[in-house]
Each structure stands twice: as C-alpha cells, then as structure tokens.
Enzyme design. Structure first.
Site, PDB file in Angstrom:
ATOM      1  N   CYS A 135       0.830  -1.210   0.000  1.00 28.26           N
ATOM      2  CA  CYS A 135       0.000   0.000   0.000  1.00 28.26           C
ATOM      3  C   CYS A 135       0.864   1.260   0.000  1.00 28.26           C
ATOM      4  O   CYS A 135       1.451   1.608   1.036  1.00 28.26           O
ATOM      5  CB  CYS A 135      -0.933  -0.019   1.214  1.00 28.26           C
ATOM      6  SG  CYS A 135      -1.935   1.461   1.351  1.00 28.26           S
ATOM      7  N   CYS A 138      -0.523   4.115   2.213  1.00 27.40           N
ATOM      8  CA  CYS A 138      -0.303   3.899   3.646  1.00 27.40           C
ATOM      9  C   CYS A 138       1.162   4.131   4.014  1.00 27.40           C
ATOM     10  O   CYS A 138       1.458   4.744   5.038  1.00 27.40           O
ATOM     11  CB  CYS A 138      -0.659   2.463   4.045  1.00 27.40           C
ATOM     12  SG  CYS A 138      -2.123   1.791   3.261  1.00 27.40           S
ATOM     13  N   ASP A 139       2.086   3.612   3.218  1.00 33.00           N
ATOM     14  CA  ASP A 139       3.491   3.531   3.651  1.00 33.00           C
ATOM     15  C   ASP A 139       4.468   4.399   2.859  1.00 33.00           C
ATOM     16  O   ASP A 139       5.627   4.526   3.253  1.00 33.00           O
ATOM     17  CB  ASP A 139       3.960   2.061   3.571  1.00 33.00           C
ATOM     18  CG  ASP A 139       3.127   1.161   4.467  1.00 33.00           C
ATOM     19  OD1 ASP A 139       2.673   1.648   5.522  1.00 33.00           O
ATOM     20  OD2 ASP A 139       2.916  -0.006   4.115  1.00 33.00           O
TER      21      ASP A 139
END
Ligand code: FAD
Ligand code: NAP
Length: 314
Positions: A135, A138-139
């Site tokens: 992701c 997300c990261d």
C-alpha cells in the site's frame, strides 16, 4: 432476533451500493457486515481518475468517505464484524460471525472483494510490514526522499509507482515481462517520469535486511543475471486473490458454484447458483475490477434481492 430481509457481506463499493439500493428500495431490515471501516480496497489508492463525474485530484479515501453516510440515511445498519461462513438451511441463510454469534437472512449479497497476492520471493514473509508493503498511500511517506522498488506490471503497480515518484527520490519499477498490463496512458506517464527507472524481464529473487527492516533487493533477469539494489522499501503489486472463504462449507465445498480461480459464478443479474444469494464486485466471474462496475453490480443485485424477498414473503 428478527430474520434479516437481506444480509450484505462486505462494505466496499459493491456492498455499500447494495446497501443503498436495498434500503432505499424498501427492504426493512438490512445489515451490512463489514470487518473494518467501510470503503473497501480503493481506500488504499492514492488517486482515482476514472469514476464518472469525479474530475478533481482525489484519493480513494476521499471518494468513499460519503458512501456509508448516504446508506445510513436510508436505514442501512453496519455491523463491524468479520463473517466466517455463510450457510443455507431450507430457504434461510445463516451468517456465522467471528465471535460465534449468528444472524439469519432471507437473502444474501456477498461482496468480499479481493486481497493483495504475495509475489513469492525469499524474505517476503519475513519483511512484510518491515520494509515490504502492498500500500503506497499507507506507507509511501516513510520513504520520503529515499529510493524504493516497485514490483508488478499492472494498473496498480504503475499508478502506485507514479504516486511514489512524487514522494521518493527514485522508483525502480521491476516487471517480469517486456510488456506492461496497465492502461496505455498510464504506461506513457510512467515512461515520461524522470525518476522512474523501468527494469523489464526481471523478477525479485530475494529481499534482505536487518532487524531494523529492509536494506535491499536482488532481482534476477531472464538471463539469470542478478542485480542488487540497495533500498529501504519494496512495494509489491502483483494482483489479488478472491476473498471467497466465507462461502466454504464444513465439508470443504463451496456454497455456490465458483470457477477454477475461485471467482463466484453469476448471471447478468448477479444471481449465483443458490436461490437468494448474489455475488458482486471483484469476487464475481469476469469482473472488470473497477469501482464503477462494483457499484453497478451492487445495484443490480439489490434490485433482484428486493424482488426475491417480496415474492418470498408476500
Ligand atoms: P472491495 O473493495 O475489496 O471490498 C470488500 C470489502 O469486504 C472490504 O472492505 C473487506 O474489508 C470486506 N470483507 C472481506 N472479507 C470479509 C469478511 N469475511 N467479513 C466482513 N467483511 C469482509 N478501480 C477503479 O475503478 N479505479 C481505480 O483507480 C482503481 N485503483 C485501484 C488502486 C488500488 C491500489 C487497488 C488495490 C485497486 C484499485 N481499483 C481501482 C480497483 C477497485 O478498488 C476494486 O475494483 C473495488 O474496490 C472492488 O470493490 P468490491 O466492493 O468488490 O470489493
Ligand atoms: P494485475 O492486473 O493482475 O497485475 C499484476 C501484475 O503483477 C502483472 O503485471 C503480473 O505480471 C505481475 N505479477 C503477478 N505475479 C507476480 C509475481 N509472482 N512476481 C512478479 N510479478 C508478478 O493486478 P493489479 O494491477 O492489482 O490490478 C487488479 C485489477 O484492478 C485489474 O483488473 C486492474 O485493471 C484493476 N485496477 C484498475 C485501476 C484503474 O482502472 N485505474 C487501477 C488499479 C487496478 P504479468 O503481466 O506477467 O502477468
């Protein structure tokens, strides 16, 4: 407890749209069982530009934010719990919940979507969540100003490589063939991005690191030549597996027909081989795997479920 008119399993674009249409179309007692926050996998996408009517630069999270609110207005109840199994006894479905409780329903619309697949290289299991991610939204920020590797050649890999190129100093895009699977326009954008290096005919061999996380990746090309790239982050976007586990019965068979890939067989009305059971979105056969088609499936199935329940009860 009252028997539900309709149980919806999964709260992605397909399940939420089914929730909107069933409640607004007159079914009185509808619960959407979603194990997390509603919205589905598109909430992991940094950018969506092909949902009709949406012209701005918006993320998947932005797109999905108002959907649950809209459903709630018409009476859809969201129960936040994972469903372990759906069974049918006579003409009633039983929804088995993670905590051991059950609910009964006259009809079921299942839209549990799909999940990121593992690429299958050494170190993947060890470093997932410690430098290997599925992701970018997300990261990605963890690698601001650093170099990262992206694995895959589909729409997700290329779109997320473009996103990461805006945050990271350099993105190595590694694909196992010499042609991408992604939309031509996306391929063009990737080719024109200065800080994306495309590495074709190559696949990951090993991700390595230390107790702090990933420090590099070895990739191997079609001639068995190994290249060692020192990076702290590796993003894998190598496709998805259908989440059909809730349809598996105690004897190992599926509640309804599925194809060899595990996708649920449906007709044009999203009806499965079992009366009163509909499958929608990414998990059904021949799904274009798009938000707009998942939403369309949800509407189609809901209209069928309304008709089915009406006929059954009246
Ligand atoms: P999902 O979105 O997968 O939702 C399924 C839901 O079911 C999830 O919320 C999950 O938590 C829940 N669930 C699963 N199992 C259970 C269980 N046992 N019990 C309870 N709940 C459960 N499509 C586009 O049209 N345009 C794009 O730009 C685009 N970009 C994408 C970018 C990325 C990074 C990804 C991963 C996908 C992208 N897609 C895009 C594809 C799109 O996200 C999917 O086609 C769409 O989300 C499918 O919707 P769905 O409702 O079928 O399933
Ligand atoms: P995908 O289309 O299945 O692509 C997966 C990619 O990973 C392929 O290029 C594949 O290579 C590669 N791959 C698979 N296994 C691998 C392995 N073990 N090691 C290395 N590489 C591997 O998956 P996706 O990109 O996640 O897309 C899923 C669906 O969502 C698609 O239908 C896509 O169109 C849709 N989607 C749409 C959008 C959009 O419309 N904007 C955005 C994202 C996703 P090969 O090419 O050699 O098979």
């Amino acid at each position: 407890m009252a028997i539900l008119d309709c149980a919806i399993i999964g709260g992605g674009p397909a399940g939420l749209t089914a929730g909107l249409y069933t409640t607004r179309g007159g079914l009185a007692n509808v619960v959407m069982f979603e194990k997390g926050m509603p919205g589905g996998q598109i909430t992991n996408s940094s950018e969506i530009e092909n949902y009709p009517g949406v012209t701005g630069d918006i993320s998947g999270m932005d797109l999905m934010m108002p959907w649950p609110e809209q459903c709630k207005k018409f009476g859809l109840v969201h129960e936040m719990i994972a469903i372990t199994k759906v069974t049918k006894d006579g003409d009633l479905f039983t929804i088995h919940k993670e905590n051991g409780d059950t609910s009964q329903a006259h009809s079921v619309i299942i839209g549990t979507g799909s999940s990121p697949r593992r690429a299958g290289f050494d170190g993947e299991k060890e470093f997932i969540g410690k430098g290997i991610s599925t992701c970018a939204t997300c990261d990605g920020f963890f690698y601001k100003g650093k170099e990262v590797v992206v694995i895959g050649g589909g729409d997700t890999a290329l779109e997320e490589a473009l996103y990461l190129a805006k945050i990271c100093s350099k993105v190595y895009l590694v694909h196992r063939r010499d042609k991408f699977r992604s939309a031509p326009n996306t391929v063009k954008r990737v080719q024109e991005t200065q800080n994306i290096e495309i590495i074709l005919n190559s696949k990951p061999k090993e991700v390595y690191g230390d107790n702090m996380g990933v420090t590099g990746i070895k990739i191997i090309d079609n001639n068995d030549i190994i290249r060692d790239i020192k990076v702290p982050g590796v993003f894998t976007f190598v496709g998805n597996d259908v989440n059909n586990q809730t349809l598996i019965q105690d004897d190992g068979s599926f509640l309804c027909d599925v194809d060899e890939a595990g996708s649920v067989v449906v007709d044009l009305s999203m009806k499965t081989s079992v009366d009163g059971l509909y499958a929608v979105g990414d998990m059904r056969i021949q799904s274009p795997k798009q938000v707009v088609s998942a939403a369309g499936d949800g509407a189609v199935a809901a209209l069928q479920a309304i008709h089915y329940v009406d006929k059954k009860l009246n």
